[in-house]
Design a protein around this motif. Structure first.
Motif, PDB file in Angstrom:
ATOM      1  N   VAL A 144     -14.614  43.617 -26.495  1.00  0.00           N
ATOM      2  CA  VAL A 144     -14.481  44.022 -27.895  1.00  0.00           C
ATOM      3  C   VAL A 144     -15.779  44.713 -28.333  1.00  0.00           C
ATOM      4  CG1 VAL A 144     -14.119  43.217 -30.264  1.00  0.00           C
ATOM      5  CG2 VAL A 144     -13.002  42.021 -28.376  1.00  0.00           C
ATOM      6  N   THR A 145     -15.639  45.839 -29.029  1.00  0.00           N
ATOM      7  CA  THR A 145     -16.786  46.559 -29.576  1.00  0.00           C
ATOM      8  C   THR A 145     -16.552  46.819 -31.055  1.00  0.00           C
ATOM      9  OG1 THR A 145     -17.139  47.657 -27.457  1.00  0.00           O
ATOM     10  CG2 THR A 145     -18.196  48.632 -29.375  1.00  0.00           C
ATOM     11  N   ILE A 146     -17.569  46.523 -31.877  1.00  0.00           N
ATOM     12  CA  ILE A 146     -17.469  46.715 -33.322  1.00  0.00           C
ATOM     13  C   ILE A 146     -18.709  47.465 -33.801  1.00  0.00           C
ATOM     14  CG2 ILE A 146     -17.381  45.560 -35.564  1.00  0.00           C
ATOM     15  CD1 ILE A 146     -16.057  43.171 -34.145  1.00  0.00           C
ATOM     16  N   TYR A 194     -24.227  48.074 -33.109  1.00  0.00           N
ATOM     17  CA  TYR A 194     -22.978  47.869 -32.381  1.00  0.00           C
ATOM     18  C   TYR A 194     -22.944  46.446 -31.836  1.00  0.00           C
ATOM     19  CZ  TYR A 194     -22.355  52.859 -32.779  1.00  0.00           C
ATOM     20  OH  TYR A 194     -22.199  54.118 -33.290  1.00  0.00           O
ATOM     21  N   GLN A 195     -21.796  45.807 -32.018  1.00  0.00           N
ATOM     22  CA  GLN A 195     -21.590  44.439 -31.543  1.00  0.00           C
ATOM     23  C   GLN A 195     -20.627  44.497 -30.359  1.00  0.00           C
ATOM     24  OE1 GLN A 195     -20.607  41.372 -34.530  1.00  0.00           O
ATOM     25  NE2 GLN A 195     -18.806  40.951 -33.289  1.00  0.00           N
ATOM     26  N   TYR A 196     -21.059  43.974 -29.216  1.00  0.00           N
ATOM     27  CA  TYR A 196     -20.242  43.943 -28.002  1.00  0.00           C
ATOM     28  C   TYR A 196     -19.986  42.492 -27.632  1.00  0.00           C
ATOM     29  CZ  TYR A 196     -21.687  48.816 -27.435  1.00  0.00           C
ATOM     30  OH  TYR A 196     -21.921  50.149 -27.623  1.00  0.00           O
ATOM     31  N   THR A 197     -18.728  42.169 -27.328  1.00  0.00           N
ATOM     32  CA  THR A 197     -18.368  40.793 -26.978  1.00  0.00           C
ATOM     33  C   THR A 197     -17.603  40.770 -25.656  1.00  0.00           C
ATOM     34  OG1 THR A 197     -18.264  40.148 -29.304  1.00  0.00           O
ATOM     35  CG2 THR A 197     -17.133  38.719 -27.729  1.00  0.00           C
ATOM     36  N   TRP A 198     -18.010  39.850 -24.795  1.00  0.00           N
ATOM     37  CA  TRP A 198     -17.318  39.592 -23.533  1.00  0.00           C
ATOM     38  C   TRP A 198     -16.646  38.231 -23.652  1.00  0.00           C
ATOM     39  CZ3 TRP A 198     -21.629  42.445 -23.951  1.00  0.00           C
ATOM     40  CH2 TRP A 198     -21.712  43.629 -23.214  1.00  0.00           C
ATOM     41  N   ASN A 199     -15.366  38.157 -23.313  1.00  0.00           N
ATOM     42  CA  ASN A 199     -14.599  36.916 -23.391  1.00  0.00           C
ATOM     43  C   ASN A 199     -14.502  36.277 -22.013  1.00  0.00           C
ATOM     44  OD1 ASN A 199     -13.958  37.307 -26.169  1.00  0.00           O
ATOM     45  ND2 ASN A 199     -12.386  38.753 -25.558  1.00  0.00           N
ATOM     46  N   PHE A 200     -14.811  34.992 -21.950  1.00  0.00           N
ATOM     47  CA  PHE A 200     -14.678  34.211 -20.729  1.00  0.00           C
ATOM     48  C   PHE A 200     -13.706  33.068 -21.009  1.00  0.00           C
ATOM     49  CE2 PHE A 200     -18.789  36.264 -20.666  1.00  0.00           C
ATOM     50  CZ  PHE A 200     -18.798  36.856 -19.409  1.00  0.00           C
ATOM     51  N   HIS A 234     -15.873  30.350 -23.070  1.00  0.00           N
ATOM     52  CA  HIS A 234     -16.899  30.796 -24.013  1.00  0.00           C
ATOM     53  C   HIS A 234     -16.863  32.315 -24.164  1.00  0.00           C
ATOM     54  CE1 HIS A 234     -18.757  31.235 -20.050  1.00  0.00           C
ATOM     55  NE2 HIS A 234     -19.523  32.176 -20.603  1.00  0.00           N
ATOM     56  N   LYS A 235     -17.715  32.795 -25.063  1.00  0.00           N
ATOM     57  CA  LYS A 235     -17.888  34.228 -25.293  1.00  0.00           C
ATOM     58  C   LYS A 235     -19.372  34.529 -25.309  1.00  0.00           C
ATOM     59  CE  LYS A 235     -13.751  34.548 -28.061  1.00  0.00           C
ATOM     60  NZ  LYS A 235     -13.178  34.622 -29.373  1.00  0.00           N
ATOM     61  N   LYS A 236     -19.710  35.779 -24.999  1.00  0.00           N
ATOM     62  CA  LYS A 236     -21.083  36.241 -25.108  1.00  0.00           C
ATOM     63  C   LYS A 236     -21.057  37.515 -25.938  1.00  0.00           C
ATOM     64  CE  LYS A 236     -22.703  34.207 -20.824  1.00  0.00           C
ATOM     65  NZ  LYS A 236     -23.368  34.434 -19.523  1.00  0.00           N
ATOM     66  N   THR A 237     -21.946  37.573 -26.931  1.00  0.00           N
ATOM     67  CA  THR A 237     -22.008  38.725 -27.827  1.00  0.00           C
ATOM     68  C   THR A 237     -23.431  39.245 -27.872  1.00  0.00           C
ATOM     69  OG1 THR A 237     -20.166  37.917 -29.174  1.00  0.00           O
ATOM     70  CG2 THR A 237     -21.667  39.491 -30.206  1.00  0.00           C
ATOM     71  N   ILE A 238     -23.545  40.571 -27.829  1.00  0.00           N
ATOM     72  CA  ILE A 238     -24.844  41.219 -27.992  1.00  0.00           C
ATOM     73  C   ILE A 238     -24.744  42.217 -29.135  1.00  0.00           C
ATOM     74  CG2 ILE A 238     -25.501  40.937 -25.569  1.00  0.00           C
ATOM     75  CD1 ILE A 238     -24.848  43.909 -25.154  1.00  0.00           C
ATOM     76  N   TRP A 239     -25.894  42.464 -29.769  1.00  0.00           N
ATOM     77  CA  TRP A 239     -25.974  43.470 -30.817  1.00  0.00           C
ATOM     78  C   TRP A 239     -26.953  44.536 -30.349  1.00  0.00           C
ATOM     79  CZ3 TRP A 239     -25.205  38.354 -31.831  1.00  0.00           C
ATOM     80  CH2 TRP A 239     -24.098  38.038 -32.625  1.00  0.00           C
ATOM     81  N   ILE A 240     -26.526  45.780 -30.404  1.00  0.00           N
ATOM     82  CA  ILE A 240     -27.305  46.921 -29.933  1.00  0.00           C
ATOM     83  C   ILE A 240     -27.712  47.771 -31.130  1.00  0.00           C
ATOM     84  CG2 ILE A 240     -27.235  49.034 -28.545  1.00  0.00           C
ATOM     85  CD1 ILE A 240     -26.939  46.696 -26.752  1.00  0.00           C
ATOM     86  N   ASP A 259     -30.225  41.286 -30.343  1.00  0.00           N
ATOM     87  CA  ASP A 259     -29.860  39.872 -30.397  1.00  0.00           C
ATOM     88  C   ASP A 259     -28.728  39.645 -29.412  1.00  0.00           C
ATOM     89  OD1 ASP A 259     -30.059  37.235 -31.173  1.00  0.00           O
ATOM     90  OD2 ASP A 259     -29.053  37.496 -33.098  1.00  0.00           O
ATOM     91  N   ALA A 260     -28.662  38.433 -28.863  1.00  0.00           N
ATOM     92  CA  ALA A 260     -27.631  38.099 -27.883  1.00  0.00           C
ATOM     93  C   ALA A 260     -27.389  36.594 -27.926  1.00  0.00           C
ATOM     94  CB  ALA A 260     -28.063  38.528 -26.492  1.00  0.00           C
ATOM     95  N   ILE A 261     -26.117  36.201 -27.968  1.00  0.00           N
ATOM     96  CA  ILE A 261     -25.786  34.776 -27.990  1.00  0.00           C
ATOM     97  C   ILE A 261     -24.620  34.469 -27.060  1.00  0.00           C
ATOM     98  CG2 ILE A 261     -26.650  34.363 -30.325  1.00  0.00           C
ATOM     99  CD1 ILE A 261     -23.728  34.367 -31.298  1.00  0.00           C
ATOM    100  N   ARG A 262     -24.568  33.202 -26.663  1.00  0.00           N
ATOM    101  CA  ARG A 262     -23.446  32.644 -25.904  1.00  0.00           C
ATOM    102  C   ARG A 262     -22.902  31.519 -26.758  1.00  0.00           C
ATOM    103  NH1 ARG A 262     -21.855  28.391 -22.921  1.00  0.00           N
ATOM    104  NH2 ARG A 262     -20.993  28.747 -20.866  1.00  0.00           N
TER     105      ARG A 262
END
Length: 122
Positions: free
Chosen positions: A55-57, A85-91, A94-100, A112-115
């Motif tokens: 997902v990209t926002i 830009y917010q990028y999210t990977w779905n597992f 859990h999910k991991k999201t980074i902001w670019i 910023d980046a979180i799990r």
């Protein structure tokens, strides 16, 4: 008798391994991914995740942000542009999201980046 004991122990071990995998007791519900902060989008896609985001926002940080996105406001001083830009990977669990954002160092820097676990509410 010995065969039943081995079977029972094997079943218990499989159950324990499944619980460790599913409930992830070694991880907090929300964690910062420090190893990604400061890197760029190419590093995230090609080295860390080895795939494109699910997902990209596109976000304008001058507009109202929700609690989930609010953490990027502390990085506002290093940004050269209000678009992030917010990028999210779905597992599976859990999910991991980074902001670019665009910074002096890099036009696609991870600011910023979180799990976080799937059941976490922001």
């Amino acid at each position: 008798m010995k065969r039943n004991k081995i079977l029972f122990i094997s079943i218990i071990l499989v159950f324990v391994c499944f619980c460790i995998y599913y409930f992830e007791p070694m991880h907090k519900p929300v964690e910062t991914l420090d190893e990604l902060i400061g890197k760029n989008l190419d590093y995230a896609n090609n080295v860390y995740f080895k795939s494109e985001a699910d997902v990209t926002i596109k976000i304008n940080i001058n507009n109202n942000l929700n609690e989930f996105q609010g953490g990027i406001l502390s990085k506002k001083s290093i940004l050269l542009d209000s678009i992030v830009y917010q990028y999210t990977w779905n597992f599976y669990t859990h999910k991991k999201t980074i902001w670019i954002g665009k910074t002096i160092e890099n036009k696609n820097q991870i600011i910023d980046a979180i799990r976080y676990q799937n059941n976490v509410k922001f």
